[in-house]
Design an enzyme around this catalytic site. Structure first.
Site, PDB file in Angstrom:
ATOM      1  N   GLU A 327       8.020  -6.237 -23.656  1.00 10.98           N
ATOM      2  CA  GLU A 327       6.705  -5.087 -23.045  1.00 10.98           C
ATOM      3  C   GLU A 327       6.882  -4.120 -23.424  1.00 10.98           C
ATOM      4  O   GLU A 327       5.561  -3.239 -24.405  1.00 10.98           O
ATOM      5  CB  GLU A 327       7.311  -4.525 -21.164  1.00 10.98           C
ATOM      6  CG  GLU A 327       6.437  -3.377 -20.952  1.00 10.98           C
ATOM      7  CD  GLU A 327       5.109  -3.789 -20.371  1.00 10.98           C
ATOM      8  OE1 GLU A 327       5.825  -4.342 -19.548  1.00 10.98           O
ATOM      9  OE2 GLU A 327       4.609  -4.146 -20.728  1.00 10.98           O
ATOM     10  N   ASP A 331       3.208  -3.792 -25.672  1.00  5.73           N
ATOM     11  CA  ASP A 331       2.303  -1.985 -25.588  1.00  5.73           C
ATOM     12  C   ASP A 331       2.319  -1.264 -26.866  1.00  5.73           C
ATOM     13  O   ASP A 331       1.091  -1.115 -26.978  1.00  5.73           O
ATOM     14  CB  ASP A 331       2.882  -1.037 -24.916  1.00  5.73           C
ATOM     15  CG  ASP A 331       3.172  -1.831 -23.612  1.00  5.73           C
ATOM     16  OD1 ASP A 331       2.657  -3.134 -22.796  1.00  5.73           O
ATOM     17  OD2 ASP A 331       4.283  -1.564 -22.338  1.00  5.73           O
ATOM     18  N   SER A 577       0.311  -5.495 -17.175  1.00  8.52           N
ATOM     19  CA  SER A 577       1.311  -5.234 -19.058  1.00  8.52           C
ATOM     20  C   SER A 577       0.016  -4.779 -20.052  1.00  8.52           C
ATOM     21  O   SER A 577      -0.242  -4.039 -20.191  1.00  8.52           O
ATOM     22  CB  SER A 577       2.011  -5.684 -18.909  1.00  8.52           C
ATOM     23  OG  SER A 577       2.665  -5.455 -18.200  1.00  8.52           O
ATOM     24  N   ASP A 618     -19.353  -5.609 -15.794  1.00  9.61           N
ATOM     25  CA  ASP A 618     -19.223  -5.399 -14.369  1.00  9.61           C
ATOM     26  C   ASP A 618     -18.632  -7.130 -13.933  1.00  9.61           C
ATOM     27  O   ASP A 618     -18.925  -8.185 -14.768  1.00  9.61           O
ATOM     28  CB  ASP A 618     -20.341  -5.413 -13.850  1.00  9.61           C
ATOM     29  CG  ASP A 618     -20.390  -5.620 -12.173  1.00  9.61           C
ATOM     30  OD1 ASP A 618     -18.856  -5.466 -11.909  1.00  9.61           O
ATOM     31  OD2 ASP A 618     -21.225  -5.517 -10.937  1.00  9.61           O
ATOM     32  N   GLY A 637     -20.620  -4.917  -8.875  1.00 11.00           N
ATOM     33  CA  GLY A 637     -19.935  -3.896  -7.514  1.00 11.00           C
ATOM     34  C   GLY A 637     -18.303  -4.027  -8.000  1.00 11.00           C
ATOM     35  O   GLY A 637     -17.689  -5.086  -8.736  1.00 11.00           O
ATOM     36  N   ASP A 639     -14.858  -4.351  -6.933  1.00 19.61           N
ATOM     37  CA  ASP A 639     -14.331  -4.963  -5.949  1.00 19.61           C
ATOM     38  C   ASP A 639     -12.456  -4.935  -6.340  1.00 19.61           C
ATOM     39  O   ASP A 639     -12.280  -4.694  -7.027  1.00 19.61           O
ATOM     40  CB  ASP A 639     -14.347  -6.489  -6.426  1.00 19.61           C
ATOM     41  CG  ASP A 639     -13.801  -6.860  -7.634  1.00 19.61           C
ATOM     42  OD1 ASP A 639     -13.373  -7.060  -8.636  1.00 19.61           O
ATOM     43  OD2 ASP A 639     -15.454  -6.984  -8.225  1.00 19.61           O
TER      44      ASP A 639
END
Ligand SMILES: *[C@@H]1O[C@H](CO)[C@@H](O)[C@H](O)[C@H]1NC(C)=O
Ligand SMILES: *[C@@H]1O[C@H](CO)[C@@H](O)[C@H](O)[C@H]1NC(C)=O
Ligand SMILES: *[C@@H]1O[C@H](CO)[C@@H](O)[C@H](O)[C@H]1NC(C)=O
Length: 660
Positions: A327, A331, A577, A618, A637, A639
């Site tokens: 992780e 990152d 992540s 989108d 749009g 969701d």
């Protein structure tokens, strides 16, 4: 806690009515049903002993908090970007003058005159040194010494107390009374919960009837935490594909720049900052960063994030493998590369014995949160000094500066915790949003299911193996005052100039509807059109179909096939992540651009994004399967799979520069 010397007498000057002691109807404010395990009542306290009486006052204006946040975050508001100082936040939510006056008057009637009463700097507490005799008269109670049968530790408490009926709405709680917040000297190794803790936790259930488990909140970051990224194959560097035409199978920083039109070497601004939060034992390895930078961001070789240690957080090297380094390496390798030359701050939180929770992190940013609504939950959040033998320093409470954008790639299931716990934490994101801080959280990697693929048995509330049952939304993803980031992927065989789709390789983008939080106003029209045109084919046995609850995620970014350097090898990883730090990098560069022309940070993003979805790409393909269903589907749009879509820096930049 420090108490300012400004006593509360000023508030009462000229307004003191004749004392009316004994004329008010008292009602029990708190009562204990049984004593915590191993504590026994011993002697009565002598009536001239002195107690530090502290009265937690109820806050004001919380009902207007969302309105205040919209005022500084909605693009149509003339006050957009006019963020508050922490002092303004404290004063706005401070107990009202009426509350302070009413409680002070009540104390006066009991002979505790105003110049003996101090108000805390956080404004939420009144404090007075009182004799046991005075406290007993005030609270219609008896004070005893209690002794711990194993440690011999002593504690002062009572079994119940009463206050006047008309004072109740002004008082949250009073100490010392029932609360056994005395820290028991615990054994030097991790132990099972004691009877009292089990008893507390047994009585707690989540919004949909799942039994809350102790320690869920501070378990994040441990290697079994299912919100961590998922590992793919190791790859010798010679075979890593770094060309833009290969971004469908291999994501490197240049792919993300091409997908989202992110400029390279965008000028940094000295007042700008980007924070990444990690929970020990997760830790980055310096050699991994350099291995990555040598190949993808040569200017960063040898550079490290600015290190902030919270609650004993440190870069553990006791264990090195994907479950401990994946992780943090992911990152930081991506966040540092994408925002360079802007720097990144690492908030390394918790020791490696007890760990830490999001509440522990928030306490470090805002000292008023440490005591807000009674403070942290000892059955969920970590306590320092670590009673299990880890970090022995004091718990961090204030003193850390929040970066303008803070990305966290860990998450709970909403059903792991009680609504009270979640609402309290969510209100803190609101208060920090008012101060111009953007909070981003990954939305989860299991589609409509929870961490590890668990869904919820509709009759028992228990988690199951994920082949049936209720969808299991993510927290803080469902808190309406953070920005929840879902995941996309480049379509197999497609290029970076073609539209992406929802992630469907190894992971599925977390998304759905809250069972705790109602729908925020900024989202209402987007969610309404989603239901009007694309009503999902599921009933209330699957998810909260009320159409009045918070939908998530808000946005998305690529989360599939990231190449990272991990434990001295290159490997693919997958997860929201990855999506959250990538999205945060875009916002950090936008903040730099705004600061460069003398404007504020963006702060809470959602109202501006929902009001201008055209600045996003989108996503209209793919879904987030789970719980034995295909999940929701990405459509035109907003969701509940990819939110409003992925960032388009070149459309976002002029728009956000046009705002005040
Ligand atoms: C940074 O912020 C401080 C405090 O708000 C301000 O005085 C200073 O001018 C800012 N620096 C720049 C380069 O804008
Ligand atoms: C999951 O649980 C269901 C219901 O108990 C069971 O029928 C199914 O075999 C289980 N599946 C797996 C993969 O364990
Ligand atoms: C649906 O969500 C709302 C919050 O908007 C909550 O009040 C309600 O209890 C939820 N319904 C169920 C069945 O969980």
């Amino acid at each position: 806690m420090r108490f300012s010397l400004l006593a509360v007498c000023g508030l009462l000057a000229g307004a003191i009515a004749a004392p009316t002691a004994h004329s008010r109807r008292h009602v029990v404010h708190e009562r204990r049903s049984r004593l915590p395990a191993n504590w026994r009542r011993s002697t009565k306290l002598s009536s001239d002993a002195v107690l530090p009486l502290r009265i937690a006052l109820t806050q004001s204006n919380l009902d207007r908090a969302e309105e205040f946040l919209m005022d500084v975050s909605h693009p149509d508001s003339p006050n957009f970007g006019k963020h508050w100082t922490s002092k303004q936040v404290a004063e706005t939510f401070a107990p009202s003058d009426e509350t302070v006056a009413a409680v002070t008057q009540w104390l006066l009637e009991a002979g505790i005159v105003p110049d003996r009463v101090k108000q805390s700097q956080s404004l939420n507490w009144l404090h007075a040194e009182v004799t046991v005799e005075e406290a007993e008269a005030l609270l219609k109670t008896k004070y005893y010494r209690y002794t711990h049968s194993q440690t011999g530790q002593a504690h002062v408490a009572c079994d119940e107390y009463s206050i006047p009926e008309d004072i109740q709405r002004h008082v949250d709680f009073i100490t010392p009374t029932l609360h056994f917040d005395a820290k028991i000297q615990a054994p030097k190794k991790r132990r099972a919960l004691d009877e009292r803790e089990i008893d507390i936790v047994k009585r707690q259930t989540s919004a949909i009837g799942h039994d809350v488990q102790p320690g869920s909140a501070h378990a994040i970051g441990s290697p079994g935490d299912a919100s961590l990224p998922k590992k793919g194959a190791n790859i010798p560097f010679s075979t890593v594909l770094t060309e833009l035409e290969n971004c469908d199978v291999s994501i490197v920083p240049s792919c993300l720049r091409a997908l989202y039109l992110i400029p390279e070497d965008f000028p940094a601004h000295p007042n700008n900052s980007y924070g990444i939060v990690e929970y020990t034992p997760q830790a980055y390895l310096p050699d991994d960063l350099d291995m990555f930078f040598r190949n993808f961001s040569p200017a960063l070789v040898g550079k490290r994030p600015t290190f902030e240690s919270i609650d004993g957080g440190y870069l553990q090297t006791e264990v090195e493998d994907f479950g401990y380094n994946g992780e943090s390496d992911l990152d930081l390798e991506y966040a540092m590369s994408l925002v360079y030359p802007q720097t990144v701050t690492l908030y390394q939180t918790g020791d490696s014995v007890e760990g830490a929770s999001f509440n522990n992190f928030l306490d470090a940013l805002d000292s008023s949160y440490c005591t807000y609504e009674g403070g942290d939950d000892a059955t969920q959040d970590s306590v320092y000094p670590d009673p299990y033998g880890g970090y022995q320093g004091p718990e961090d409470c204030g003193g850390f500066t929040a970066s303008k954008v803070i990305s966290t790639s860990y998450a709970y299931n909403e059903a792991d915790l009680t609504p009270f716990y979640e609402i309290r934490q969510c209100n803190e994101y609101l208060k920090l949003g008012l101060q111009g801080i953007t909070f981003l959280y990954s939305s989860g990697d299991y589609g409509v299911a929870g961490n590890g693929g668990q869904c919820i048995d509709t009759t028992t509330g228990a988690y199951n193996n994920g082949t049936s049952g209720m969808f299991n939304p993510s927290f803080p993803g469902t808190c309406p005052y953070i920005t929840s980031v879902g995941a996309t992927q480049v379509k197999p065989g497609a290029t970076v100039t073609q539209p992406e789709e929802a992630a469907e390789s190894v992971i599925y983008s977390g998304g759905g509807f809250s069972n705790v939080f109602s729908m925020p106003s900024y989202q209402a029209s987007a969610v309404k059109s989603y239901f009007a045109s694309h009503a999902p084919p599921y009933g209330p046995d699957r998810y909260n179909t009320s159409q009045t609850s918070r939908g998530f995620p808000d946005v998305a970014a690529n989360g599939v096939n990231y190449v990272i350097a991990i434990d001295s090898a290159f490997s693919y990883v997958y997860g929201t992540s990855a999506s959250s730090p990538t999205f945060g990098s875009v916002i950090t560069l936008l903040n730099a651009a705004r600061m460069d022309v003398g404007k504020s940070s963006l702060g809470f993003l959602n109202p501006a994004l929902y009001a201008n979805p055209g600045i996003m790409n989108d996503i209209t393909a793919g879904g987030n399967q789970g719980c034995g269903t295909p999940g929701f589907t990405a459509v035109e749009g907003w969701d509940p799979v990819t939110g409003l879509g992925t960032p388009n820096f070149l459309k976002m930049l002029p728009y956000f520069l046009s705002l005040p």
